[in-house]
Each structure stands twice: as structure tokens, then as C-alpha cells.
Design a protein around this motif. Structure first.
Motif, short mmCIF file in Angstrom:
data_model
loop_
_atom_site.label_atom_id
_atom_site.label_comp_id
_atom_site.label_asym_id
_atom_site.label_seq_id
_atom_site.Cartn_x
_atom_site.Cartn_y
_atom_site.Cartn_z
N ALA A 269 0.83 -1.21 0.00
CA ALA A 269 0.00 0.00 0.00
C ALA A 269 0.86 1.26 0.00
O ALA A 269 0.45 2.30 -0.49
N HIS A 270 2.05 1.18 0.59
CA HIS A 270 2.89 2.37 0.73
C HIS A 270 3.91 2.43 -0.43
O HIS A 270 4.52 1.41 -0.75
N PRO A 271 4.13 3.61 -1.01
CA PRO A 271 5.08 3.71 -2.12
C PRO A 271 6.49 3.23 -1.76
O PRO A 271 7.20 2.67 -2.62
N TYR A 272 6.88 3.39 -0.51
CA TYR A 272 8.22 2.93 -0.12
C TYR A 272 8.28 1.39 -0.14
O TYR A 272 9.24 0.80 -0.61
N GLY A 309 6.56 17.07 6.98
CA GLY A 309 5.45 16.26 6.48
C GLY A 309 5.80 14.79 6.45
O GLY A 309 6.34 14.23 7.42
N CYS A 310 5.52 14.13 5.34
CA CYS A 310 5.88 12.72 5.19
C CYS A 310 7.39 12.62 4.94
O CYS A 310 7.91 13.22 3.99
N GLY A 311 8.07 11.85 5.78
CA GLY A 311 9.53 11.74 5.67
C GLY A 311 10.00 11.17 4.36
O GLY A 311 11.16 11.33 3.97
N PHE A 312 9.09 10.54 3.60
CA PHE A 312 9.46 9.90 2.33
C PHE A 312 9.27 10.85 1.15
O PHE A 312 9.64 10.53 0.03
N HIS A 313 8.71 12.06 1.38
CA HIS A 313 8.27 12.86 0.23
C HIS A 313 9.40 13.24 -0.74
O HIS A 313 9.17 13.27 -1.95
N PRO A 314 10.66 13.51 -0.27
CA PRO A 314 11.67 13.88 -1.27
C PRO A 314 12.00 12.76 -2.27
O PRO A 314 12.56 13.01 -3.32
N ARG A 315 11.65 11.51 -1.93
CA ARG A 315 11.99 10.38 -2.81
C ARG A 315 10.75 9.71 -3.38
O ARG A 315 10.87 8.71 -4.08
N CYS A 316 9.57 10.23 -3.06
CA CYS A 316 8.36 9.49 -3.41
C CYS A 316 7.84 9.87 -4.79
O CYS A 316 7.59 11.05 -5.06
N PRO A 317 7.62 8.87 -5.67
CA PRO A 317 7.10 9.18 -7.00
C PRO A 317 5.65 9.68 -6.98
O PRO A 317 5.18 10.24 -7.96
N LYS A 318 4.93 9.52 -5.86
CA LYS A 318 3.52 9.93 -5.79
C LYS A 318 3.30 11.20 -4.98
O LYS A 318 2.16 11.58 -4.73
N ALA A 319 4.38 11.84 -4.54
CA ALA A 319 4.23 12.96 -3.60
C ALA A 319 3.38 14.09 -4.17
O ALA A 319 3.47 14.43 -5.36
N VAL A 322 0.35 18.20 -0.16
CA VAL A 322 0.01 17.90 1.24
C VAL A 322 1.10 17.06 1.90
O VAL A 322 1.32 17.13 3.12
N CYS A 323 1.83 16.27 1.11
CA CYS A 323 2.85 15.37 1.66
C CYS A 323 4.02 16.16 2.26
O CYS A 323 4.72 15.65 3.13
N ARG A 324 4.21 17.40 1.78
CA ARG A 324 5.33 18.21 2.28
C ARG A 324 5.00 18.87 3.60
O ARG A 324 5.89 19.33 4.30
N ALA A 341 1.13 4.35 6.48
CA ALA A 341 1.26 5.78 6.76
C ALA A 341 1.48 6.52 5.45
O ALA A 341 2.62 6.79 5.06
N CYS A 342 0.40 6.78 4.73
CA CYS A 342 0.49 7.46 3.43
C CYS A 342 -0.82 8.17 3.16
O CYS A 342 -1.89 7.61 3.42
N HIS A 343 -0.75 9.41 2.62
CA HIS A 343 -1.99 10.13 2.28
C HIS A 343 -2.68 9.50 1.07
O HIS A 343 -3.87 9.69 0.88
N PHE A 344 -1.90 8.78 0.25
CA PHE A 344 -2.47 8.22 -0.99
C PHE A 344 -2.09 6.74 -1.14
O PHE A 344 -1.37 6.36 -2.07
N PRO A 345 -2.51 5.90 -0.17
CA PRO A 345 -2.10 4.49 -0.25
C PRO A 345 -2.74 3.78 -1.44
O PRO A 345 -3.84 4.14 -1.85
S1 SF4 Z 1 2.24 9.75 -1.42
FE1 SF4 Z 1 2.77 11.34 0.04
S2 SF4 Z 1 2.27 10.53 2.05
FE2 SF4 Z 1 2.36 8.80 0.62
S3 SF4 Z 1 4.44 8.08 0.81
FE3 SF4 Z 1 4.42 9.48 -0.93
S4 SF4 Z 1 5.03 11.43 -0.02
FE4 SF4 Z 1 4.42 10.10 1.68
#
Ligand code: SF4
Ligand SMILES: Nc1ncnc2c1ncn2[C@@H]1O[C@H](COP(=O)(O)OP(=O)(O)OP(=O)(O)O)[C@@H](O)[C@H]1O
Ligand SMILES: [Mg+2]
Length: 348
Positions: A269-272, A309-319, A322-324, A341-345
Motif C-alpha cells: 500500500a505504501h510507495p516505499y 510532512g511525510c519523511g518519504f516525500h523527497p523520494r516518493c514518485p507519488k508525492a 500535502v505530503c510536504r 502511513a500514506c496520504h495516498f495508499p
Molecule cells: S504519497 Fe505522500 S504521504 Fe504517501 S508516501 Fe508518498 S510522499 Fe508520503
């Protein structure tokens, strides 16, 4: 029949039966908002920012269950494991074990809890006292609990047998063993008090590849036979898939996804989690050619200066925007017990 630690009489004369299958029952271990902050290292005489090595970990573990804890190097797996067995004091948060809050128990009050809660370390040669004999190393947790020395030595011999070594190894020292054998000693020591939960911190990653499978198989067999719960910290996602019932994925000091292993591996569910799993080689070459690799940009951020925000946002392809700014909570997603833990699982 071979003796098993679960049927060993304990120092107080009791014995421990394997924990029953307790699906749906109250968890054996319950961790809430666990935090560990280390002081930053001074550079050029100036104090550095504190390191939030663990930044609000939540997880539950049922009796007899195996939970894999995975994530990139430095994400806080070992720090979490050490806090659970109280080798490190948490900065904040709570650890409940068997329904009891053990977070701030004194060393004296922790002593009876320790027989139920043991740890196996990554590097057996670094973690076993080189000056002690194997008999002493394995017997030590029993001696601490008050077992008389002759009985503790007799049990050490039985435990060696249980982990595939021989009683004549009792008077050797750790350096006289290979890595795989030394880790069997570490496992025997952890089993000595017939614990209910073992935290295994990368128990095979310091070993030769040729013996890793043997030691994993041993742990898996013992866990099954003795009804132990296991928190299995690992880098190797294939091993976690084989050994564990559930998996928790950590990123930058937090659990970002947790759930049944089939759910998490088949439908992350989580991009990471998706990115981590996309790097695991598949046994079928055709499937390997077809599958999509998700490459993560850059290295993980430093826990001394985590992103907003979300600690993964600098590397997330879906950021998204709101994630920042908003940190996503570890919310329920999909099947029962599954959280991310994702706004867009991904929910498909
Ligand atoms: S979509 Fe947003 S909340 Fe979900 S992991 Fe990526 S940066 Fe984080
Ligand atoms: N005693 C300490 N003092 C300062 N920082 C520390 C200390 N112990 C760990 N850290 C830092 O805390 C973070 C988490 O470390 P930890 O060892 O828990 O990670 P890990 O996930 O187990 O990594 P690995 O997969 O490499 O074992 C890292 O940034 C690490 O540098
Ligand atoms: Mg570690």
C-alpha cells in the motif's frame, strides 16, 4: 524425546508450555509512539542536531507470531529492537509486554521479565564474551534468574544439543567456532530461560551465505516447536517472506506499513514498500523481465534533519503538496490489521 526449553523447569520451579495460537487475542507485545533521540555528534566544536533514530514506532506482536521488521540501513530497526528488550532506554513512548507496561521498570523489576524476553544479535563473535566458555555464556541468563550452577550447566548442554552443537563444545571459547556455530551458541543462550519472545537483530547477515539458510531454518524450527514469538529484523526481504507471518516496514524511524505478509508483499500500500519490493529478485526469469523496477532517488535523509510532512516525500514518485506539510498517520488500509502511513495508499 529431545528436551525442549519450553518444558524446562524454570528457576522458580514452574515450566512454560508453548504459547497457544492466539489469533485475535490481546497482543503479547504492544509498542506505542516509541521514540529514541540520540545527542548529535559535535562537529568542529559545535553541537550537532539531535538524531531522532526512532520517531514514533507503533507495532503489536501476538504470542507465537513472527513479525519481520525491514527497511534500509539506518532507519532505526536495531534501536527499536534494543528498546523493546530494554537494552536502551526509550526517550518516550510505551512498551507493553504480556499486558504490563515495562517501559520504565527498574533493573530489579525487569529481572523476572527478562526470562521471557531475549535477544539474538547480528554478529555472534562481537556479542559473545570472548573470555567466557560456551557453558558460561549459555548458563548466564539462568544464573541471573537464580538457577544453581550445576543445573545451569546441565541445561547448557541440552541447549547445545537443541541447536545442533555437542556437549563437548561446552568448554570451548567463542573464537573456536565458525560464525554459524557461534550464532547457534547465541541462539542457545537466548533460549536458555524459555522466553516467550525473542528479538533477532539480523541474526544471519554477518554469516557466510552458505550457512545463512541453516541458521534461519534452525530459528524457524525452534520457533515453531517452542511456540515462541519472534521479532525478526532483516534486510533480506525473501527470508522475511519465508519465515514471517506479518511484516513491518520502517522508514526514517517510523513504521510506514504493517500487515499480513501476503497482503504486504502481493499488494503493497505504501510507495516505499512498493519500491523496496520491486528490488527483490524473482525466481522466475520471465516474471523478472516483466516486472517494473521502482528506483528511489537519492539516499535516505538524515534522522538529524528529517524532511517536513511525510519523511518519504523527497523520494516518493507519488508525492503531492500535502505530503510536504502533513505527516500521514499509520492508518487502517484494506484487510483487517493492515495499516499504512500514506496520504495516498494503494488499495487495489
Ligand atoms: S504519497 Fe505522500 S504521504 Fe504517501 S508516501 Fe508518498 S510522499 Fe508520503
Ligand atoms: N548510539 C548512537 N548515537 C548516535 N546515533 C546513533 C546511535 N545508535 C544509532 N544511531 C543512529 O540512529 C539511526 C538508526 O540506527 P539503527 O542502528 O537503529 O539503524 P538500523 O536500521 O538498525 O540500520 P542497519 O540496517 O544498518 O543495522 C542511524 O542514523 C544511526 O546512525
Ligand atoms: Mg541494525
Amino acid at each position: 524425546m529431545k528436551p525442549t526449553p519450553s518444558t524446562f523447569p524454570r528457576p522458580d520451579g514452574s515450566s512454560r508450555e508453548p504459547d497457544p495460537d492466539t489469533a485475535g487475542a490481546a497482543p503479547l507485545l504492544s509498542v506505542r509512539d516509541l521514540v529514541k533521540t540520540f545527542p548529535g555528534r559535535r562537529t568542529l566544536g559545535r553541537p550537532a542536531a539531535p538524531v531522532r533514530a526512532v520517531d514514533g514506532v507503533d507495532l503489536d506482536l501476538a504470542a507465537g507470531e513472527t513479525l519481520g521488521l525491514v527497511g534500509e540501513s539506518g532507519c532505526g530497526k536495531s534501536t527499536t529492537g534494543r528498546m523493546l528488550v530494554r537494552l536502551l532506554e526509550p526517550t518516550s513512548g510505551t512498551v507493553e509486554f504480556g499486558g504490563r507496561d515495562i517501559t520504565r521498570l527498574s533493573q530489579r523489576r525487569m529481572r523476572p521479565v527478562r526470562r521471557d524476553l531475549q535477544i539474538v544479535f547480528q554478529d555472534p563473535h562481537a556479542s559473545l564474551n570472548p573470555r567466557q566458555t560456551v557453558a558460561r555464556i549459555i548458563a548466564e541468563p539462568l544464573l541471573v534468574q537464580g538457577t544453581p550452577a550445576p543445573a545451569a550447566r546441565a541445561r547448557a548442554a541440552e541447549l547445545l544439543d537443541l541447536v545442533g552443537l555437542r556437549a563437548e563444545h561446552l568448554d570451548r571459547h567463542p573464537h573456536q567456532f565458525s560464525g554459524g556455530q557461534a550464532q547457534r551458541v547465541g541462539i542457545a543462550r537466548a533460549l536458555a530461560t524459555a522466553p516467550r519472545l525473542i528479538v533477532a537483530d539480523e541474526p544471519v547477515s554477518a554469516l557466510d551465505v552458505s550457512v545463512q539458510a541453516q541458521v534461519v531454518n534452525l530459528m524457524e524450527r525452534l520457533r515453531r516447536e517452542l511456540g515462541l514469538a519472534l521479532l525478526f529484523i532483516a534486510h533480506d526481504l525473501s527470508v522475511v517472506r519465508r519465515v514471517c507471518d506479518r511484516v513491518a516496514v520502517m522508514y526514517l524511524g517510523r513504521v510506514v506499513e504493517i500487515g499480513d505478509k501476503h497482503e504486504v508483499y502481493d499488494r503493497p500500500a505504501h510507495p516505499y514498500t512498493r519500491a523496496l519490493l520491486s528490488a527483490v529478485p524473482l525466481p522466475d526469469p520471465a516474471a523478472e523481465r516483466r516486472r517494473e523496477r521502482i528506483l528511489l532517488l537519492g539516499d535516505p535523509p538524515s534522522p538529524a534533519s528529517p524532511p517536513s510532512g511525510c519523511g518519504f516525500h523527497p523520494r516518493c514518485p507519488k508525492a503531492q503538496a500535502v505530503c510536504r506539510t502533513e505527516r500521514p498517520p499509520l492508518d487502517a488500509v484494506g484487510a483487517a490489521g493492515r495499516r499504512a502511513a500514506c496520504h495516498f495508499p494503494e488499495t487495489g
